[in-house]
Design a protein around this motif. Structure first.
Motif, PDB file in Angstrom:
ATOM      1  N   THR A  60       4.949 -11.612   3.844  1.00 20.31           N
ATOM      2  CA  THR A  60       4.597 -10.529   4.738  1.00 20.31           C
ATOM      3  C   THR A  60       3.532  -9.613   4.146  1.00 20.31           C
ATOM      4  O   THR A  60       3.840  -8.538   3.624  1.00 20.31           O
ATOM      5  N   PRO A  61       2.258 -10.016   4.194  1.00 22.23           N
ATOM      6  CA  PRO A  61       1.195  -9.102   3.782  1.00 22.23           C
ATOM      7  C   PRO A  61       1.138  -7.892   4.717  1.00 22.23           C
ATOM      8  O   PRO A  61       1.606  -7.947   5.861  1.00 22.23           O
ATOM      9  N   SER A  62       0.560  -6.803   4.221  1.00 24.58           N
ATOM     10  CA  SER A  62       0.506  -5.555   4.989  1.00 24.58           C
ATOM     11  C   SER A  62      -0.923  -5.022   5.035  1.00 24.58           C
ATOM     12  O   SER A  62      -1.684  -5.180   4.070  1.00 24.58           O
ATOM     13  N   PHE A  63      -1.231  -4.358   6.144  1.00 27.08           N
ATOM     14  CA  PHE A  63      -2.557  -3.774   6.296  1.00 27.08           C
ATOM     15  C   PHE A  63      -2.421  -2.483   7.095  1.00 27.08           C
ATOM     16  O   PHE A  63      -1.616  -2.402   8.025  1.00 27.08           O
ATOM     17  N   ALA A  64      -3.213  -1.456   6.738  1.00 24.88           N
ATOM     18  CA  ALA A  64      -3.136  -0.182   7.445  1.00 24.88           C
ATOM     19  C   ALA A  64      -4.521   0.378   7.709  1.00 24.88           C
ATOM     20  O   ALA A  64      -5.407   0.325   6.841  1.00 24.88           O
ATOM     21  N   TYR A  65      -4.687   0.907   8.921  1.00 21.68           N
ATOM     22  CA  TYR A  65      -5.837   1.750   9.247  1.00 21.68           C
ATOM     23  C   TYR A  65      -5.420   3.207   9.017  1.00 21.68           C
ATOM     24  O   TYR A  65      -4.246   3.560   9.188  1.00 21.68           O
ATOM     25  N   ARG A  66      -6.386   4.043   8.643  1.00 25.81           N
ATOM     26  CA  ARG A  66      -6.131   5.474   8.538  1.00 25.81           C
ATOM     27  C   ARG A  66      -7.206   6.215   9.329  1.00 25.81           C
ATOM     28  O   ARG A  66      -8.393   5.932   9.158  1.00 25.81           O
ATOM     29  N   ASP A  67      -6.770   7.087  10.210  1.00 21.13           N
ATOM     30  CA  ASP A  67      -7.704   7.820  11.079  1.00 21.13           C
ATOM     31  C   ASP A  67      -8.620   6.867  11.838  1.00 21.13           C
ATOM     32  O   ASP A  67      -9.811   7.115  12.035  1.00 21.13           O
ATOM     33  N   GLY A  68      -8.058   5.734  12.237  1.00 19.00           N
ATOM     34  CA  GLY A  68      -8.782   4.789  13.073  1.00 19.00           C
ATOM     35  C   GLY A  68      -9.701   3.844  12.354  1.00 19.00           C
ATOM     36  O   GLY A  68     -10.398   3.057  12.998  1.00 19.00           O
ATOM     37  N   LYS A  69      -9.719   3.866  11.006  1.00 23.17           N
ATOM     38  CA  LYS A  69     -10.619   3.007  10.250  1.00 23.17           C
ATOM     39  C   LYS A  69      -9.837   2.146   9.271  1.00 23.17           C
ATOM     40  O   LYS A  69      -8.825   2.578   8.720  1.00 23.17           O
ATOM     41  N   PRO A  70     -10.314   0.905   9.031  1.00 30.58           N
ATOM     42  CA  PRO A  70      -9.629   0.045   8.055  1.00 30.58           C
ATOM     43  C   PRO A  70      -9.520   0.766   6.708  1.00 30.58           C
ATOM     44  O   PRO A  70     -10.496   1.332   6.207  1.00 30.58           O
ATOM     45  N   TYR A  71      -8.321   0.728   6.119  1.00 32.31           N
ATOM     46  CA  TYR A  71      -8.112   1.531   4.914  1.00 32.31           C
ATOM     47  C   TYR A  71      -7.401   0.792   3.792  1.00 32.31           C
ATOM     48  O   TYR A  71      -7.890   0.766   2.666  1.00 32.31           O
ATOM     49  N   LEU A  72      -6.262   0.160   4.052  1.00 34.72           N
ATOM     50  CA  LEU A  72      -5.389  -0.267   2.955  1.00 34.72           C
ATOM     51  C   LEU A  72      -4.863  -1.679   3.167  1.00 34.72           C
ATOM     52  O   LEU A  72      -4.294  -1.996   4.217  1.00 34.72           O
ATOM     53  N   ALA A  73      -5.060  -2.539   2.151  1.00 32.85           N
ATOM     54  CA  ALA A  73      -4.461  -3.876   2.101  1.00 32.85           C
ATOM     55  C   ALA A  73      -3.457  -3.862   0.959  1.00 32.85           C
ATOM     56  O   ALA A  73      -3.797  -3.483  -0.165  1.00 32.85           O
ATOM     57  N   PHE A  74      -2.214  -4.299   1.221  1.00 34.54           N
ATOM     58  CA  PHE A  74      -1.199  -4.206   0.179  1.00 34.54           C
ATOM     59  C   PHE A  74      -0.079  -5.208   0.408  1.00 34.54           C
ATOM     60  O   PHE A  74       0.037  -5.795   1.490  1.00 34.54           O
ATOM     61  N   GLY A  75       0.745  -5.383  -0.618  1.00 33.72           N
ATOM     62  CA  GLY A  75       1.871  -6.294  -0.503  1.00 33.72           C
ATOM     63  C   GLY A  75       2.481  -6.587  -1.849  1.00 33.72           C
ATOM     64  O   GLY A  75       2.054  -6.076  -2.885  1.00 33.72           O
ATOM     65  N   THR A  76       3.484  -7.453  -1.827  1.00 33.99           N
ATOM     66  CA  THR A  76       4.234  -7.763  -3.036  1.00 33.99           C
ATOM     67  C   THR A  76       4.967  -9.084  -2.889  1.00 33.99           C
ATOM     68  O   THR A  76       5.323  -9.477  -1.776  1.00 33.99           O
ATOM     69  N   PRO A  77       5.245  -9.790  -3.972  1.00 37.39           N
ATOM     70  CA  PRO A  77       6.289 -10.804  -3.970  1.00 37.39           C
ATOM     71  C   PRO A  77       7.652 -10.129  -3.814  1.00 37.39           C
ATOM     72  O   PRO A  77       7.754  -8.908  -3.852  1.00 37.39           O
ATOM     73  N   GLY A  78       8.703 -10.945  -3.659  1.00 36.28           N
ATOM     74  CA  GLY A  78      10.040 -10.366  -3.669  1.00 36.28           C
ATOM     75  C   GLY A  78      11.009 -10.893  -2.642  1.00 36.28           C
ATOM     76  O   GLY A  78      12.087 -10.321  -2.478  1.00 36.28           O
ATOM     77  N   GLY A  79      10.677 -11.953  -1.900  1.00 30.60           N
ATOM     78  CA  GLY A  79      11.642 -12.464  -0.933  1.00 30.60           C
ATOM     79  C   GLY A  79      12.055 -11.375   0.048  1.00 30.60           C
ATOM     80  O   GLY A  79      11.226 -10.722   0.681  1.00 30.60           O
ATOM     81  N   ASP A  80      13.343 -11.152   0.172  1.00 28.91           N
ATOM     82  CA  ASP A  80      13.864 -10.117   1.065  1.00 28.91           C
ATOM     83  C   ASP A  80      13.482  -8.710   0.625  1.00 28.91           C
ATOM     84  O   ASP A  80      13.594  -7.759   1.406  1.00 28.91           O
ATOM     85  N   GLN A  81      13.025  -8.562  -0.612  1.00 29.09           N
ATOM     86  CA  GLN A  81      12.613  -7.245  -1.095  1.00 29.09           C
ATOM     87  C   GLN A  81      11.161  -6.913  -0.737  1.00 29.09           C
ATOM     88  O   GLN A  81      10.716  -5.779  -0.932  1.00 29.09           O
ATOM     89  N   GLN A  82      10.409  -7.871  -0.217  1.00 30.36           N
ATOM     90  CA  GLN A  82       8.987  -7.617   0.035  1.00 30.36           C
ATOM     91  C   GLN A  82       8.770  -6.420   0.944  1.00 30.36           C
ATOM     92  O   GLN A  82       7.982  -5.511   0.634  1.00 30.36           O
ATOM     93  N   GLU A  83       9.438  -6.405   2.087  1.00 32.43           N
ATOM     94  CA  GLU A  83       9.246  -5.276   3.004  1.00 32.43           C
ATOM     95  C   GLU A  83       9.780  -3.984   2.407  1.00 32.43           C
ATOM     96  O   GLU A  83       9.248  -2.895   2.684  1.00 32.43           O
ATOM     97  N   GLN A  84      10.818  -4.079   1.601  1.00 33.55           N
ATOM     98  CA  GLN A  84      11.405  -2.870   1.036  1.00 33.55           C
ATOM     99  C   GLN A  84      10.460  -2.209   0.025  1.00 33.55           C
ATOM    100  O   GLN A  84      10.220  -1.001   0.069  1.00 33.55           O
TER     101      GLN A  84
END
Length: 611
Positions: free
Chosen positions: A481-505
């Motif tokens: 489950t990779p993650s991506f976020a826009y801030r104030d309407g603009k592409p801002y942050l790419a992030f994530g982690t290993p961890g199985g069920d802990q990834q989202e946490q």
């Protein structure tokens, strides 16, 4: 002024790469330096991760990718999670006397989607020649790379399995009949030759795009698929059922698959819009959690205090209960209802002063949930060697994790599963990818190829009525489950982690610390972290530990005491034991821009590069 961090939050203007291994990050930055873009760099880093972290991912694994071209209104999802074989039916596995899909061997194999996902990223968005992208991985496979301590430990844990049942794996990972030594160079010439053969074939086609399409054919309809088909039809391989089983995956399954390119799903949270993969992943649980948490004043809560830990853990429990009842690819998922404000408010109202020890899925659209099997942790008595997805373990001489793999820790390190890579370039292209699967310890090497095939099919339930019930030609509800976020309407942050069920946490903690507590990316990664095992594990043997909460030892004693008073079953882990996060960001700075990167210090392996 920022507080102390283990490393600086890196800042620059040219580009940045962050991943779970320094060699992958360096390879990705090398591509940027030679004029490639973020998509080329991410693919190069991804192929290196397959070589240098074979216990965490491989060429025959999975790779969900969120890609955001510069200036795009929203990113795209490239689904590197392959589907189940056409022969994968509940009746077929029940006929073998199984009530769970095994976590090892040949039976749980799905179509290996990682190669297709990386090629699709290159085809749709990249610029670099295919040979340039694959060159670093081929170099490390042929010339060798220094083994991090976890790899010999993983090989040692399955040495008897390899010697007794999986000779093709022993040939690669027990050179000279011995477990390879930590920090010494390790080579996989069979994998290097597989890629060289593929390139030689691909380069008979004209032009860059033609070569990538030819490479896809070579993998999914040519020699690679033929080798997989032959082995999975002919071999009978021992797995955790205690028997030898043939595989269900065929060359036709591989040939029929086309990489899905999809719109992401999203939720708004203050200045941020967070994008995730669809409900074939656990991605929507992150969005459900931030919707639930939007009703709490998180900014006023101490990030290491009991109030913050309590409400976040309880929100995760509720989101994961919905995950396990409603997410999957085998039936329609009521995503609009699950992500609605009214539903979030109803779920938020269930959070009280005391920790919940109940499994509480909701009823979106008034539909009654179908409950998955709930097996208390510790009830399984069968051997677990070589199974599941390797998650974190305490520093014991020998320990067994919830994902079902017998672990041997080494040199004071902890174990982690899966990989992650984030990239941003000077033009504003961004990528977040979470490659995994094809673990050396979970399925045997396909002879002649030098790599194993994903066992992601263990995430299917052998029970009717769930969106993640086993069925032919559907995607298992992956934890990737990779993650991506826009801030104030603009592409801002790419992030994530290993961890199985802990990834989202763990990803949720990074986001909340950054968005609400004013932490920079490195501070958010370094901050004391926690997770709950309240929901059923996504990995064989699918056990559940209601009410549990694992905290890093750096949390204040008063926080631990108060959480226990509120009914949480608290376990204290080592001080630096939770998470392997990385992140890259890009923000405006006057008339220009700044790129940022940070990586996890835990395990002394993750690395970020920026200039």
């Amino acid at each position: 002024m920022p507080g102390f961090t283990t490393r600086p939050e890196l800042r620059g203007t040219f580009g940045a790469v962050a991943s779970t291994h320094w060699l992958a990050s360096a390879a990705g930055m090398g591509v940027l330096e030679r004029g490639g873009n973020a998509f080329d760099a991410a693919a190069a880093a991804g192929f290196v991760l397959q070589v240098v972290e074979p216990h965490l991912n491989g060429p025959g694994g999975d790779a969900p990718i969120i890609a955001c071209p510069a200036g795009a209104e929203e990113p795209v999802v490239i689904c590197g999670q392959g589907p189940s074989p056409a022969a994968a039916t509940m009746e077929r596995l029940r006929g073998l006397g199984l009530d769970l899909v095994p976590g090892s061997g040949l039976l749980p194999a799905c179509v290996p989607g990682a190669f297709g996902a990386w090629m699709t990223l290159l085809l749709e968005h990249g610029t670099a020649p295919l040979r340039e992208v694959l060159a670093p991985a081929i170099f490390y496979a042929r010339e060798g790379h220094p083994l991090v301590p976890r790899i010999p430990a993983a090989i040692a844990s399955v040495r008897e399995l390899f010697e007794t049942h999986w000779p093709s794996s022993a040939e690669i990972y027990l050179p000279g009949g011995r477990v390879p030594e930590s920090e010494r160079l390790f080579r996989n010439p069979a994998l290097a030759e597989t890629y060289e053969r593929l390139l030689a074939d691909a380069e008979t086609a004209g032009g860059r795009e033609g070569q990538i399409r030819r490479a896809l054919d070579h993998w999914y309809r040519g020699p690679v698929a033929e080798a997989v088909d032959r082995y999975y039809r002919e071999a009978e391989v021992w797995d955790v059922s205690g028997r030898r089983n043939r595989g269900l995956l065929t060359g036709q399954d591989m040939a029929a698959w086309k990489v899905p390119v999809e719109r992401p799903i999203h939720a708004d949270h203050g200045r941020f819009r967070v994008f995730k993969c669809g409900a074939w992943s656990q991605g929507p649980s992150f969005l459900q959690a931030i919707n639930i948490l939007s009703g709490f004043d998180l900014a006023r809560m101490d990030p290491v205090g009991p109030d913050f830990v309590h409400v976040v853990a309880e929100a995760i429990k509720l989101a994961f209960a919905d995950r396990d009842c409603w997410y999957g690819d085998s039936a329609p998922v009521p995503l609009e209802a699950l992500l609605s404000a009214d539903y979030a408010a109803a779920r938020r109202a269930l959070i009280g002063e005391q920790a919940s020890h109940e499994f509480r899925p909701g009823s979106p659209e008034g539909r009654a949930p179908v409950m998955p099997p709930l097996s208390p942790a510790g009830t399984l008595k069968e051997p677990r060697v070589g199974t599941g997805e390797p998650t974190v373990a305490r520093e014991d001489a020998r320990a067994t994790d919830r994902a079902g793999e017998a672990l041997i820790t080494a040199g004071g390190t902890h174990r982690g599963d899966t990989c992650h890579v984030d990239v941003v370039d000077r033009w504003g292209n961004m990528v977040a990818a979470t490659p995994s699967g094809g673990w050396l310890q979970s399925s045997p090497v396909v002879p002649g190829l030098g790599f194993s095939i994903t066992v992601r099919g263990q995430m299917f339930w052998l029970k009717e009525g769930l969106a993640s019930s086993m069925a032919p030609g559907v995607r298992p509800r992956t934890t990737l489950t990779p993650s991506f976020a826009y801030r104030d309407g603009k592409p801002y942050l790419a992030f994530g982690t290993p961890g199985g069920d802990q990834q989202e946490q763990w990803s949720l903690l990074l986001f909340l610390h950054h968005a609400h507590h004013g932490m920079n990316l490195q501070e958010a990664i370094d901050a004391p972290a926690f997770h709950t095992d309240h929901a059923p594990s996504s990995f064989w043997p699918r056990e559940t530990a209601h009410g549990t909460l694992t905290l890093e030892g750096r949390f204040p004693a008063a926080t631990v005491e108060e959480l226990r008073r509120r009914g949480h079953g608290v376990t204290l882990g080592d001080d630096w034991s939770e998470g392997r996060l990385s992140a890259c960001a890009r923000e405006a700075d006057g008339e220009g821009h700044v790129v940022k990167a940070a990586a996890n210090p835990r395990g002394m392996q993750g690395y970020a590069v920026a200039r």
